[in-house]
Design a protein around this motif. Structure first.
Motif, mmCIF file in Angstrom:
data_model
loop_
_atom_site.group_PDB
_atom_site.id
_atom_site.type_symbol
_atom_site.label_atom_id
_atom_site.label_comp_id
_atom_site.label_asym_id
_atom_site.label_seq_id
_atom_site.Cartn_x
_atom_site.Cartn_y
_atom_site.Cartn_z
ATOM 1 N N SER A 88 0.943 -1.264 -0.003
ATOM 2 C CA SER A 88 0.050 -0.159 0.070
ATOM 3 C C SER A 88 0.921 1.240 0.142
ATOM 4 O O SER A 88 1.928 1.294 0.410
ATOM 5 C CB SER A 88 -0.827 0.018 1.209
ATOM 6 O OG SER A 88 -0.123 0.348 2.284
ATOM 7 N N VAL A 89 0.404 2.205 -0.689
ATOM 8 C CA VAL A 89 1.219 3.623 -0.623
ATOM 9 C C VAL A 89 1.242 3.807 0.874
ATOM 10 O O VAL A 89 2.182 4.674 0.952
ATOM 11 C CB VAL A 89 0.212 4.720 -1.542
ATOM 12 C CG1 VAL A 89 0.784 5.937 -1.491
ATOM 13 C CG2 VAL A 89 0.101 4.353 -2.765
ATOM 14 N N ALA A 90 0.378 3.704 1.637
ATOM 15 C CA ALA A 90 0.475 4.363 3.184
ATOM 16 C C ALA A 90 1.824 3.467 3.789
ATOM 17 O O ALA A 90 2.486 4.381 4.131
ATOM 18 C CB ALA A 90 -0.883 3.968 3.832
ATOM 19 N N LYS A 91 1.711 2.361 3.556
ATOM 20 C CA LYS A 91 2.969 1.715 4.263
ATOM 21 C C LYS A 91 4.368 2.020 3.448
ATOM 22 O O LYS A 91 5.320 1.971 3.960
ATOM 23 C CB LYS A 91 2.626 -0.072 3.824
ATOM 24 C CG LYS A 91 1.907 -0.672 4.725
ATOM 25 C CD LYS A 91 2.722 -0.661 5.864
ATOM 26 C CE LYS A 91 2.015 -1.750 6.956
ATOM 27 N NZ LYS A 91 2.890 -2.851 7.188
ATOM 28 N N GLN A 92 4.180 2.083 1.940
ATOM 29 C CA GLN A 92 5.514 2.384 1.205
ATOM 30 C C GLN A 92 6.049 3.668 1.722
ATOM 31 O O GLN A 92 7.273 3.908 1.898
ATOM 32 C CB GLN A 92 5.252 2.253 -0.078
ATOM 33 C CG GLN A 92 4.896 0.714 -0.572
ATOM 34 C CD GLN A 92 4.829 0.671 -2.107
ATOM 35 O OE1 GLN A 92 4.561 1.826 -2.706
ATOM 36 N NE2 GLN A 92 4.794 -0.384 -2.598
ATOM 37 N N ASN A 93 5.203 4.839 1.948
ATOM 38 C CA ASN A 93 5.749 5.786 2.527
ATOM 39 C C ASN A 93 6.284 5.924 3.880
ATOM 40 O O ASN A 93 7.061 6.251 4.481
ATOM 41 C CB ASN A 93 4.599 6.733 2.315
ATOM 42 C CG ASN A 93 4.230 7.422 1.144
ATOM 43 O OD1 ASN A 93 5.008 7.155 0.016
ATOM 44 N ND2 ASN A 93 2.925 8.128 0.684
ATOM 45 N N ALA A 94 5.196 5.305 4.666
ATOM 46 C CA ALA A 94 5.748 4.744 6.156
ATOM 47 C C ALA A 94 7.052 4.273 6.472
ATOM 48 O O ALA A 94 7.943 4.488 6.940
ATOM 49 C CB ALA A 94 4.549 4.147 7.120
ATOM 50 N N MET A 95 7.138 3.288 5.462
ATOM 51 C CA MET A 95 8.634 2.616 5.616
ATOM 52 C C MET A 95 9.671 3.092 4.624
ATOM 53 O O MET A 95 10.895 2.645 4.510
ATOM 54 C CB MET A 95 8.277 0.940 5.202
ATOM 55 C CG MET A 95 7.426 0.275 6.235
ATOM 56 S SD MET A 95 8.239 0.160 7.887
ATOM 57 C CE MET A 95 7.077 -0.201 8.928
ATOM 58 N N GLY A 96 9.190 4.056 3.950
ATOM 59 C CA GLY A 96 10.478 4.736 2.780
ATOM 60 C C GLY A 96 10.895 3.669 1.896
ATOM 61 O O GLY A 96 11.902 3.496 1.365
ATOM 62 N N VAL A 97 10.014 2.626 1.266
ATOM 63 C CA VAL A 97 10.416 1.707 0.246
ATOM 64 C C VAL A 97 9.216 1.986 -0.777
ATOM 65 O O VAL A 97 8.092 2.174 -0.585
ATOM 66 C CB VAL A 97 10.656 0.261 0.835
ATOM 67 C CG1 VAL A 97 11.735 0.271 1.846
ATOM 68 C CG2 VAL A 97 9.313 -0.207 1.373
ATOM 69 N N MET A 98 9.585 1.179 -2.015
ATOM 70 C CA MET A 98 8.732 1.083 -3.160
ATOM 71 C C MET A 98 8.422 -0.201 -3.578
ATOM 72 O O MET A 98 7.348 -0.242 -4.205
ATOM 73 C CB MET A 98 9.502 2.055 -4.364
ATOM 74 C CG MET A 98 10.059 3.250 -3.971
ATOM 75 S SD MET A 98 8.550 4.219 -3.499
ATOM 76 C CE MET A 98 7.901 4.525 -5.181
ATOM 77 N N GLU A 99 9.071 -1.231 -2.949
ATOM 78 C CA GLU A 99 8.726 -2.726 -3.812
ATOM 79 C C GLU A 99 7.823 -3.382 -3.008
ATOM 80 O O GLU A 99 8.449 -3.496 -1.791
ATOM 81 C CB GLU A 99 9.909 -3.371 -4.185
ATOM 82 C CG GLU A 99 10.844 -2.438 -5.074
ATOM 83 C CD GLU A 99 12.315 -3.199 -4.814
ATOM 84 O OE1 GLU A 99 12.380 -4.485 -5.190
ATOM 85 O OE2 GLU A 99 13.221 -2.431 -4.720
ATOM 86 N N PRO A 100 7.238 -4.236 -3.363
ATOM 87 C CA PRO A 100 6.401 -5.199 -2.532
ATOM 88 C C PRO A 100 7.246 -6.288 -1.987
ATOM 89 O O PRO A 100 8.524 -6.477 -2.814
ATOM 90 C CB PRO A 100 5.215 -5.976 -3.445
ATOM 91 C CG PRO A 100 5.160 -5.231 -4.684
ATOM 92 C CD PRO A 100 6.615 -4.373 -4.726
ATOM 93 N N VAL A 101 7.258 -6.797 -0.818
ATOM 94 C CA VAL A 101 8.221 -8.038 -0.342
ATOM 95 C C VAL A 101 7.295 -8.920 -0.123
ATOM 96 O O VAL A 101 5.837 -8.955 0.227
ATOM 97 C CB VAL A 101 8.860 -7.541 0.924
ATOM 98 C CG1 VAL A 101 9.970 -6.249 0.383
ATOM 99 C CG2 VAL A 101 7.830 -6.888 1.801
ATOM 100 N N TYR A 102 7.718 -10.170 0.219
ATOM 101 C CA TYR A 102 6.880 -11.424 0.100
ATOM 102 C C TYR A 102 7.668 -12.383 1.617
ATOM 103 O O TYR A 102 8.618 -12.267 1.689
ATOM 104 C CB TYR A 102 6.881 -12.344 -0.993
ATOM 105 C CG TYR A 102 6.621 -11.624 -2.124
ATOM 106 C CD1 TYR A 102 5.223 -11.343 -2.142
ATOM 107 C CD2 TYR A 102 7.448 -11.043 -2.928
ATOM 108 C CE1 TYR A 102 4.867 -10.359 -3.385
ATOM 109 C CE2 TYR A 102 7.173 -10.184 -4.279
ATOM 110 C CZ TYR A 102 5.447 -9.725 -4.323
ATOM 111 O OH TYR A 102 5.344 -9.120 -5.301
#
Ligand code: OOG
Ligand code: MG
Length: 255
Positions: free
Chosen positions: A62-76
């Motif tokens: 999610s954009v919310a998470k990506q911004n909060a964590m400062g990363v752009m790629e999904p992880v698994y």
């Protein structure tokens, strides 16, 4: 790099409920593939101890998470039966280090799903049911501070999850479904299904396509967590936490 050593390092942190420094503090060149090699060994240990693999999870979708964590790629990450907690029960926070909770749309896969080129339609066709879920993430790293490679090694902070009633996939549009996260009946976060990559099934398709590059597939019967729709909310004791998704229903726990 000694992958076994770092797998043991994270495994112990989880068992002892004691947060540790990020691996990248020592292994300055740690990359995402190293992270997956460590994750693989970490999971191997858990399976050897008797846990059963029941599916996979996508994270940072999610954009919310990506911004909060400062990363752009999904992880698994990998999920096991040991991580399942029952809906409408009390969760003992002593089982965690620094738990946070997030609402997710969860897929139950009814047919093997293998890449490459898996589309949103392919995912929906292979889906048996969906449900509202709450994931409890719990980083093994001090204060949830990590690089992308670190969080991959730590099985993407996977810790526990709670699933609601399975709902057969119908013609509702998952991307349009509204979602609420409530603590003691107060709404603390809201989102729609589209918060995850425009459509939650997109996360599942990316996961299938990525697994294909590793010679793996999403198997029939697996549960797939498509990623937090909102920011994750820190869990404290004596609260009622509920996640609700339109058409899918609600899940709640007490702490
Ligand atoms: C990584 C786990 C992310 C999600 O749904 O985005 C995740 C983290 O935020 O610690 O599970
Ligand atoms: Mg999650």
């Amino acid at each position: 790099m000694d992958y076994e050593y770092w797998a043991e390092y994270l495994h112990n942190a989880q068992r002892q409920k004691k947060a540790v420094n990020p691996i990248s503090d020592i292994e300055k060149d740690l990359n995402i593939l190293d992270g997956y090699r460590i994750q693989e060994r970490l999971i191997k240990r858990r399976l050897e101890e008797g846990e059963n693999l029941i599916g996979v999870k996508a994270g940072l979708t999610s954009v919310a998470k990506q911004n909060a964590m400062g990363v752009m790629e999904p992880v698994y990450g990998i999920i096991t039966d040991d991580m399942v907690y029952k809906n409408k029960t009390t969760i003992d926070l002593k089982n965690f280090i620094q738990p946070r909770i997030e609402p997710e749309i969860v897929f139950k896969i009814g047919q093997d799903l293998s890449g490459p080129n898996v589309s949103i339609e392919n995912v929906l066709d292979a889906t048996e049911s969906v449900c509202c879920g709450l994931e409890i993430i719990d980083s093994r790293y001090i204060n949830f501070k990590f690089t992308l490679a670190d969080v991959v090694a730590d099985n993407t902070s996977a810790s526990a999850f709670i699933l609601g009633e399975a709902v057969e996939i119908q013609d509702f549009k998952l991307e349009l479904l509204g979602c609420l996260l409530e603590i003691d009946n107060e709404v603390v976060e809201t989102a729609t299904g589209a918060a995850v990559l425009g459509h939650p099934a997109k996360a599942v398709s990316l996961l299938a396509n990525w697994l294909h590059t590793q010679g793996k597939i999403i198997k029939k019967g697996w549960t797939v967590l498509s990623g937090g729709l909102t920011n994750a909310f820190p869990l404290v004791s004596n609260k009622i936490i509920s996640g609700s998704i339109a058409s899918l229903g609600s899940v709640y726990i007490n702490t």
